[in-house]
Scaffold this motif. Structure first.
Motif, mmCIF file in Angstrom:
data_model
loop_
_atom_site.group_PDB
_atom_site.id
_atom_site.type_symbol
_atom_site.label_atom_id
_atom_site.label_comp_id
_atom_site.label_asym_id
_atom_site.label_seq_id
_atom_site.Cartn_x
_atom_site.Cartn_y
_atom_site.Cartn_z
ATOM 1 N N ALA A 173 53.052 65.661 79.137
ATOM 2 C CA ALA A 173 51.992 66.462 77.999
ATOM 3 C C ALA A 173 50.972 64.820 76.996
ATOM 4 N N GLN A 174 49.705 65.309 76.921
ATOM 5 C CA GLN A 174 48.667 64.449 76.900
ATOM 6 C C GLN A 174 48.234 63.952 75.461
ATOM 7 N N GLY A 175 48.184 62.107 75.463
ATOM 8 C CA GLY A 175 48.036 61.619 74.885
ATOM 9 C C GLY A 175 49.204 60.840 74.734
ATOM 10 N N LYS A 176 49.203 58.691 74.368
ATOM 11 C CA LYS A 176 49.839 57.644 74.794
ATOM 12 C C LYS A 176 51.254 58.650 73.470
ATOM 13 N N VAL A 177 52.342 57.671 73.965
ATOM 14 C CA VAL A 177 53.735 57.737 73.237
ATOM 15 C C VAL A 177 54.530 56.503 74.084
#
Length: 496
Positions: free
Chosen positions: A282-286
């Motif tokens: 997945a893209q993005g930050k978590v």
């Protein structure tokens, strides 16, 4: 055009937002908007809408893309009637640097849905719901803790904490064979109207369960080992993760969790029609999270709270943030959240009724909570709930289940000192907690178990109201881990 919102993008906090201008479209059912060329990008982009949505069908969504010359595109996220703004982290995109090289960049928005053609159709307003007034991460709850009342302190010498005692005999109940080994920190998740999936968990002597995945056929009350295939890796053994079923796509989404000193922020998808696993890049930050909550709303996963690792010598810390996963584009983003949000916590429950998410309890060493907060997922606004009646005692590692359109139930958990046995129901209309006492309820102290309602999915019947509670596993915090499967008629316990 009347009945359509306006869109803005904020690229720099030192400059005003840029309004996106509508462009002509070849189709009457869709249109495109484009912002002026962006001279530079900051570390984040804020996308939001303002105005009337009544000219759009209720399920319409806007796909937001970053476009560059040469046809290069990056999907940033979606805007909808219920989620009208989001923040996109530029640093999370690996392809952005290559895309910006010798390119002019702009933001484009494309509608996914239909326009209303009836000129006299009454506008559908987005109405605000009535405001409600107001270490080690994967250990047995009491390991390394000093007993107390509601505020507990962490034992600095965790090696001195006693290990759980092994369980000699696996229990059974209601005719269901206790085939899965005793455990806690696992998940139960529906796969269809007659199938429930068990994933993960930790059992005797704090060993992660080798029999990690099971399938329960609810009609015959029979457990089977879960046999699947995988395009990539299957979820590694873990505890404190979440598993959520999407009946529209027939997929189960597994996120996060932990295993000893290993933490996870991965997403795994199980296709329940092909019984095939797929891991997501997945893209993005978590951040890596464990003992968080995860709820499905409008096709997206809403993650709140949880415990995450910090570098030594600091202990693990808890989160108070909301993260959203968009399965369609496989991206993580953080929404703008208003109101007074709960303090950071893990081991809480999140009960979704319509678009209202009720956060109860949880733990952030050395405190255990019994407060109740409401997150309106349409407005993305938190508010504390001022309740009537006596609230349940502070607890974490309990579970909750919605038993009607206006009420949810919690049972058991851990208060920082001992595992609990009590059951309580909350009515969202009267804002009242009610203690439930009935002979059919489990009497054993139980924390870290999993509970859901049956039928969780109804394919043929129009009546999707919950009929039964299903409970599996958990522990008594004295070294015993349960392998019993309990099924209760909801009418037996809520119509007292």
């Amino acid at each position: 055009m009347e009945g359509l919102p306006e869109f803005y993008v904020l690229c720099n906090t030192c400059e005003p937002p840029v309004r996106l201008h509508r462009l002509p479209s070849d189709s009457q059912e869709s249109f495109q908007l484009s912002a002026p060329v962006l001279p530079s990008l900051s570390s984040q982009l804020l996308l939001f809408s303002v105005g009337d949505w009544s000219g759009l069908s209720h399920d319409s969504k806007y796909e937001v893309q970053l476009e560059a010359t040469g046809g290069k595109k990056i999907t940033l996220g979606t805007l909808s009637r219920e989620s009208r703004c989001f923040i996109w982290d530029c640093d999370s995109c690996k392809d952005l640097t290559c895309m910006l090289k010798d390119s002019k960049v702009h933001v484009a928005i494309l509608i996914q849905g239909q326009l209303h053609h009836k000129k006299n159709e009454p506008k559908q307003e987005s109405r605000k719901r009535k405001r409600l007034k107001g270490e080690e991460e994967n250990i047995c709850p009491n390991k390394g803790l000093v007993k107390g009342d509601t505020a507990k302190s962490k034992n600095k010498n965790s090696k001195s904490a006693p290990l759980p005692k092994p369980v000699a005999v696996a229990k059974t109940t209601n005719g269901i064979s206790g085939v899965p080994s005793g455990r806690w920190g696992h998940t139960l998740c529906p796969a269809d109207s007659e199938t429930v999936i068990l994933i993960g968990g930790q059992g005797t002597r704090m060993q992660f369960c080798k029999d990690s995945m099971w399938k329960l056929k609810t009609e015959k009350n029979t457990w089977f080992p879960l046999e699947t295939v995988a395009d990539g890796s299957t979820p590694e053994a873990r505890t404190g993760h979440t598993a959520v079923f999407d009946p529209e796509s027939c997929r189960i989404y597994v996120f996060g969790g932990s295993k000893n000193k290993k933490w996870f922020n991965d997403v795994h998808i199980l296709d329940t029609e092909a019984w095939r696993w797929r891991s997501v890049e997945a893209q993005g930050k978590v951040p890596p999270l464990s003992y968080h909550s995860c709820s499905l709303f409008q096709g997206e996963l809403f993650v709140y709270g949880g415990v995450f690792p910090r570098p030594n010598p600091q202990p693990d810390g808890c989160s108070d943030s909301v993260y959203i996963f968009d399965p369609q584009h496989e991206i993580w983003y953080q929404p703008i959240v208003l109101g007074k949000k709960p303090s950071a916590r893990s081991g809480h429950t999140a009960s979704l009724l319509n678009r209202e998410l009720y956060i109860f309890g949880g733990w952030d060493t050395p405190l255990c909570y019994n407060d109740l907060f409401l997150l309106d997922l349409g407005l993305m606004e938190f508010s504390p709930v001022e309740v009537n009646g006596i609230s349940p005692s502070p607890r974490s590692w309990h579970s909750a289940a919605s038993v009607s359109d206006i009420s949810f139930l919690i049972y058991g958990g851990y208060d920082g000192n001992q595992a609990l046995t009590d059951t309580h129901m909350f009515n969202t209309v009267t804002k009242t907690w009610t203690a439930l006492v009935h002979k059919s309820l489990p009497r054993s102290p139980r924390a870290g178990y999993a509970m859901l309602t049956l039928p969780a999915v109804q394919e043929e019947s129009k009546d999707c109201s919950p009929q039964e509670l299903l409970i599996f596993g958990g522990g008594d915090n004295e070294g015993q881990f349960y392998s019993d499967t309990v099924r209760l008629q909801i009418t037996d316990i809520v119509n007292l």
